[in-house]
Design an enzyme around this catalytic site. Structure first.
Site, short mmCIF file in Angstrom:
data_model
loop_
_atom_site.label_atom_id
_atom_site.label_comp_id
_atom_site.label_asym_id
_atom_site.label_seq_id
_atom_site.Cartn_x
_atom_site.Cartn_y
_atom_site.Cartn_z
N GLU A 132 43.18 42.11 35.91
CA GLU A 132 42.05 41.64 35.10
C GLU A 132 40.75 42.34 35.48
O GLU A 132 39.68 41.94 35.02
CB GLU A 132 41.84 40.13 35.31
CG GLU A 132 43.11 39.32 35.34
CD GLU A 132 43.35 38.56 34.06
OE1 GLU A 132 42.41 38.42 33.28
OE2 GLU A 132 44.50 38.14 33.85
N HIS A 155 37.56 31.78 37.25
CA HIS A 155 38.41 31.36 36.13
C HIS A 155 39.52 30.46 36.65
O HIS A 155 40.19 30.81 37.64
CB HIS A 155 39.00 32.59 35.44
CG HIS A 155 40.15 32.27 34.54
ND1 HIS A 155 40.04 31.35 33.52
CD2 HIS A 155 41.43 32.71 34.52
CE1 HIS A 155 41.21 31.25 32.91
NE2 HIS A 155 42.08 32.05 33.50
O1 2HA Z 1 45.32 35.78 36.52
O2 2HA Z 1 44.83 33.06 34.94
O3 2HA Z 1 44.34 34.29 32.72
C1 2HA Z 1 46.06 34.75 35.95
C2 2HA Z 1 45.31 34.15 34.83
C3 2HA Z 1 45.17 34.92 33.61
ZN ZN Z 2 44.06 32.15 33.19
#
Ligand code: 2HA
Ligand code: ZN
Length: 294
Positions: A132, A155
């Site tokens: 990511e 996140h």
């Molecule tokens: O990296 O949460 O959205 C794992 C996640 C992807």
């Molecule tokens: Zn995720």
């Protein structure tokens, strides 16, 4: 010449003692304890200050470590040229970063024009930065444009926000009002409101681009059917925002479930939110403080 195991130990100690490294590991472990990080769910990144970048250089010099080779980024982020980021390694479990920090974390640096990156320290034993990375950089670029002290992206996958995204119209206005009206604290955590992106493929640049667009205005973005992305100046700031929104979503959903078709007897009114906004100088968006028919 330092041997490999000793170098790994030195990097682990360095990352665990740097306040931003310690903060990242503590926050990710706490998020995992709360059930926000099933399997390898969630990810984190931190944009280093100039003084923090110098400390990394000093450790590399001490260990006589070379940087990795330059690699092309999937996106260009010119506003982030020469910046460095602490990120997790691909496949890392958020709850276990502190068990092997030199392997499960690392710092990458960008070239002057923000089109290439290289590994500066960490990702020992052949690890790679999270897949990511390019997405996080796009979102950091938007965060930095809004707030130069915005350094953290967090996140996670809290159930309450995933369920909320199934139950509320997917617009910033509808999501923000549902959350603001759940608890008096929520508008304090996100006076600018909450952004929303539709259900998009996890890890895709499309999801990152949509999130970056929302990040120009909001510090929290709901990912439909997926989770939440929070920005902040510190780990406490980003984690606290996530925590406040999880609580607000839980209260919203519990109230709805208990009320069923009945009218909820006691609610937070638009007038109360406007009074909070005025008395506490929150600078909330007026459009979010009025119901459509007023
Ligand atoms: O990296 O949460 O959205 C794992 C996640 C992807
Ligand atoms: Zn995720």
């Amino acid at each position: 010449m330092v041997d490999v195991a000793a170098a790994e130990q030195r990097i682990a100690t360095f990352l665990a003692e740097a306040p931003y490294g310690r903060g990242l590991m503590d926050m990710a472990a706490e998020g995992a304890r709360r059930g926000w990080h099933e399997a390898n769910g969630g990810n984190v990144s931190y944009r280093l200050r100039a003084a923090e970048r110098s400390e990394v250089e000093a450790v590399r010099a001490e260990l006589d470590l070379a940087c990795g080779l330059w690699e092309d980024l999937a996106v260009a982020v010119p506003e982030l040229g020469s910046e460095a980021f602490l990120v997790s390694a691909a496949g890392s479990f958020m709850g276990r970063l502190d068990q092997a920090p030199a392997r499960r974390l690392g710092i990458v640096e960008l070239d002057e024009s923000g089109v290439r990156f290289r590994i500066s320290i960490g990702f020992s034993d052949g690890g790679r930065p999270t897949s990511e990375l390019a997405g996080h950089l796009l979102i950091h670029s938007a965060q930095k444009a809004r707030d130069r002290e915005g350094r953290v992206l967090y996140h996670a996958h809290p159930n309450e926000l995933i369920v909320l995204s199934k139950m509320v119209e997917l617009t910033p206005r509808a999501v923000t009002r549902a959350l603001w009206k759940a608890t008096t604290e929520c508008i304090l955590a996100v006076p600018e409101g909450v952004g929303v992106v539709p259900c998009l493929v996890p890890g895709s640049l499309e999801l990152a681009r949509a999130s970056a667009e929302q990040m120009e205005r909001f510090r929290a973005v709901l990912w439909a059917q997926h989770g939440l992305l929070c920005a902040g100046s510190t780990w406490e700031d980003a984690f606290g925002r996530m925590d406040s929104l999880v609580k607000a979503a839980a209260v919203h959903l519990a109230t709805r479930a208990l009320a069923g078709e009945a009218v909820v007897p006691n609610v937070i009114t638009d007038g109360f939110l406007r009074a909070m906004n005025e008395q506490l100088h929150l600078g909330a968006d007026d459009a979010f403080l009025r119901s459509e028919d007023k």
